[in-house]
Scaffold this active site. Structure first.
Site, mmCIF file in Angstrom:
data_model
loop_
_atom_site.group_PDB
_atom_site.id
_atom_site.type_symbol
_atom_site.label_atom_id
_atom_site.label_comp_id
_atom_site.label_asym_id
_atom_site.label_seq_id
_atom_site.Cartn_x
_atom_site.Cartn_y
_atom_site.Cartn_z
ATOM 1 N N GLY A 1 1.084 26.724 8.472
ATOM 2 C CA GLY A 1 2.535 26.764 8.294
ATOM 3 C C GLY A 1 3.346 26.966 9.552
ATOM 4 O O GLY A 1 4.268 27.780 9.568
ATOM 5 N N HIS B 1 5.536 37.735 17.887
ATOM 6 C CA HIS B 1 7.006 37.632 18.009
ATOM 7 C C HIS B 1 7.713 38.896 17.542
ATOM 8 O O HIS B 1 8.922 38.869 17.316
ATOM 9 C CB HIS B 1 7.524 36.404 17.243
ATOM 10 C CG HIS B 1 7.169 35.101 17.913
ATOM 11 N ND1 HIS B 1 7.276 33.870 17.305
ATOM 12 C CD2 HIS B 1 6.710 34.845 19.173
ATOM 13 C CE1 HIS B 1 6.896 32.919 18.146
ATOM 14 N NE2 HIS B 1 6.536 33.484 19.274
ATOM 15 N N ARG C 1 18.548 39.392 7.935
ATOM 16 C CA ARG C 1 17.129 39.059 7.730
ATOM 17 C C ARG C 1 16.376 40.258 7.150
ATOM 18 O O ARG C 1 15.466 40.090 6.343
ATOM 19 C CB ARG C 1 16.509 38.566 9.045
ATOM 20 C CG ARG C 1 17.035 37.164 9.398
ATOM 21 C CD ARG C 1 16.342 36.579 10.598
ATOM 22 N NE ARG C 1 14.904 36.454 10.418
ATOM 23 C CZ ARG C 1 14.062 36.153 11.392
ATOM 24 N NH1 ARG C 1 14.521 35.942 12.619
ATOM 25 N NH2 ARG C 1 12.777 36.066 11.166
ATOM 26 N N CYS D 1 14.547 50.515 22.280
ATOM 27 C CA CYS D 1 15.670 50.661 23.200
ATOM 28 C C CYS D 1 15.669 49.480 24.169
ATOM 29 O O CYS D 1 14.616 49.002 24.567
ATOM 30 C CB CYS D 1 15.543 51.974 23.970
ATOM 31 S SG CYS D 1 16.889 52.209 25.161
ATOM 32 N N GLU E 1 3.376 19.467 5.994
ATOM 33 C CA GLU E 1 3.824 18.387 6.875
ATOM 34 C C GLU E 1 2.992 18.357 8.145
ATOM 35 O O GLU E 1 2.433 19.380 8.545
ATOM 36 C CB GLU E 1 5.284 18.608 7.294
ATOM 37 C CG GLU E 1 6.256 18.549 6.154
ATOM 38 C CD GLU E 1 7.582 19.209 6.541
ATOM 39 O OE1 GLU E 1 8.615 18.557 6.376
ATOM 40 O OE2 GLU E 1 7.571 20.357 7.005
#
Ligand code: OAD
Length: 242
Positions: free
Chosen positions: A178, A112, A62, A120, A206
Site C-alpha cells: 500500500g 515518518h 488528523r 520540542c 494499483e
C-alpha cells in the site's frame, strides 16, 4: 503466495494503503489528503516557521480523524506473521498511525514519525505521547521552544534509518504494502534489497511507481490479500502431515 522458510528474514514496508480499509485517508489520488492541503502549507519546516498554528490545525484534524480507527485484517495478518517469525520479521511503516501496534505488532519502525507524539522544536527533550489537539496556538516547551508534531516533514530526515539499514541488510524477503512508491528514501528501499538478490513483492490495488523493481506484484486490497499470502515452512509441514 509468499514462501517464508526457516532461514528467511522478512522486511515489510507499509504505506497509507494498509490503513485505507480502516478508514484513514491515503495521501494521493481521489479523496487523498494532499488534495485538500498543500504540502508547503502544512508539512515542511518552512510551513512550521511561517504558521505553526495552521500546521497544528492540520495535525489536530488528523489526530481527531485517526483517534477511533481500528486495525483491519491486513494489520492483523502482519501481527500474526510476527507471532510465527518473531525477530525474523520487521514492519517499517511510513504511516504515523498506531494501527500496527494496536493489531499486536511489536517490531515496528516508524520512519515518518508518530501522530500521537510531539516534541520540542528547540531542545533535545525526547518525543512524548500527546493526544491533544491545538487549534489556537502551538504549546510551548519549558525551554521556550515550540512543541511540534513528531512527524517527518518534507525536507527532513526520516527516523530510525540506522535500524532500517540493519534490518534491510539482514532480510531475505522484502514486501511493500500500500505505498505509491514516489516518496524517498522509502521508495528506494526495494532497490537496495534487490541489489542483494532479495525476493521483493508488492501488495496493493494499483501499480506503484517503482513496480519494475519487484519480483512479483499482488494486485488487490491489503486486508483481503495479506491474511492468505504468507506460507511459512511450518504451515507446509502441517499440511503435509494431514
Ligand atoms: P500514497 O497516498 O502515496 O499511496 C497509497 C497507496 O495505497 C496507493 O498506491 C494506493 O493504490 C494504495 N492503496 C489504496 N487502498 C489500498 C488497500 N486497501 N490496500 C493496499 N493498498 C491500497 O501513500 P504513501 O505511499 O504511504 O509522508 O505515501 C508516502 C508518504 O507520502 C507518506 O508517508 C507521507 C506522504 O506525503 C509524509 O508525510 C512525510
Amino acid at each position: 503466495m509468499i514462501a517464508v522458510g526457516p532461514q528467511d528474514r522478512v522486511f515489510v514496508l507499509t504505506g497509507a494503503g494498509i490503513s485505507a480499509e480502516s478508514g484513514i485517508a491515503t495521501f494521493r489520488g481521489a479523496g487523498g489528503l494532499w488534495q485538500g492541503y498543500r504540502v508547503e502549507e502544512v508539512a515542511c519546516p518552512e510551513a512550521w516557521a511561517r504558521d505553526p498554528r495552521l500546521v497544528w490545525q492540520f495535525y489536530s484534524m488528523r489526530r481527531q480523524a485517526a483517534g477511533d480507527k481500528k486495525p483491519n485484517p491486513g494489520h492483523f495478518a502482519l501481527a500474526r506473521l510476527e507471532e510465527r517469525l518473531g525477530e525474523r520479521l520487521v514492519v517499517c511503516t511510513q504511516n504515523v498511525d498506531e494501527l500496527h501496534e494496536l493489531a499486536g505488532s511489536r517490531r515496528v519502525l516508524h520512519m515518518h514519525g508518530r501522530l500521537f507524539q510531539s516534541r520540542c522544536d528547540r531542545c533535545d527533550r525526547a518525543p512524548f505521547e500527546d493526544h491533544n489537539t491545538y487549534q489556537d496556538q502551538a504549546p510551548r516547551c519549558h525551554c521556550g521552544g515550540l512543541i511540534r508534531p513528531h512527524i517527518c516533514w518534507f525536507g527532513e530526515m526520516p527516523y530510525e534509518l540506522d535500524r532500517i539499514d540493519d534490518e534491510l541488510e539482514q532480510c531475505t524477503v522484502f514486501v511493500a504494502v500500500g505505498t505509491s512508491g514516489v516518496v524517498y528514501p522509502a521508495a528506494g528501499l526495494v532497490a537496495r534489497a534487490r541489489v542483494k538478490g532479495v525476493r521483493a513483492y508488492y501488495v496493493g490495488p494499483e501499480e506503484p511507481a517503482n513496480s519494475g523493481l519487484f519480483s512479483q506484484c499482488f494486485y488487490g486490497k491489503a486486508g483481503e490479500l495479506l491474511p492468505g499470502l504468507f506460507v511459512t515452512t511450518q504451515d507446509t509441514e502441517g499440511r503435509r502431515r494431514h
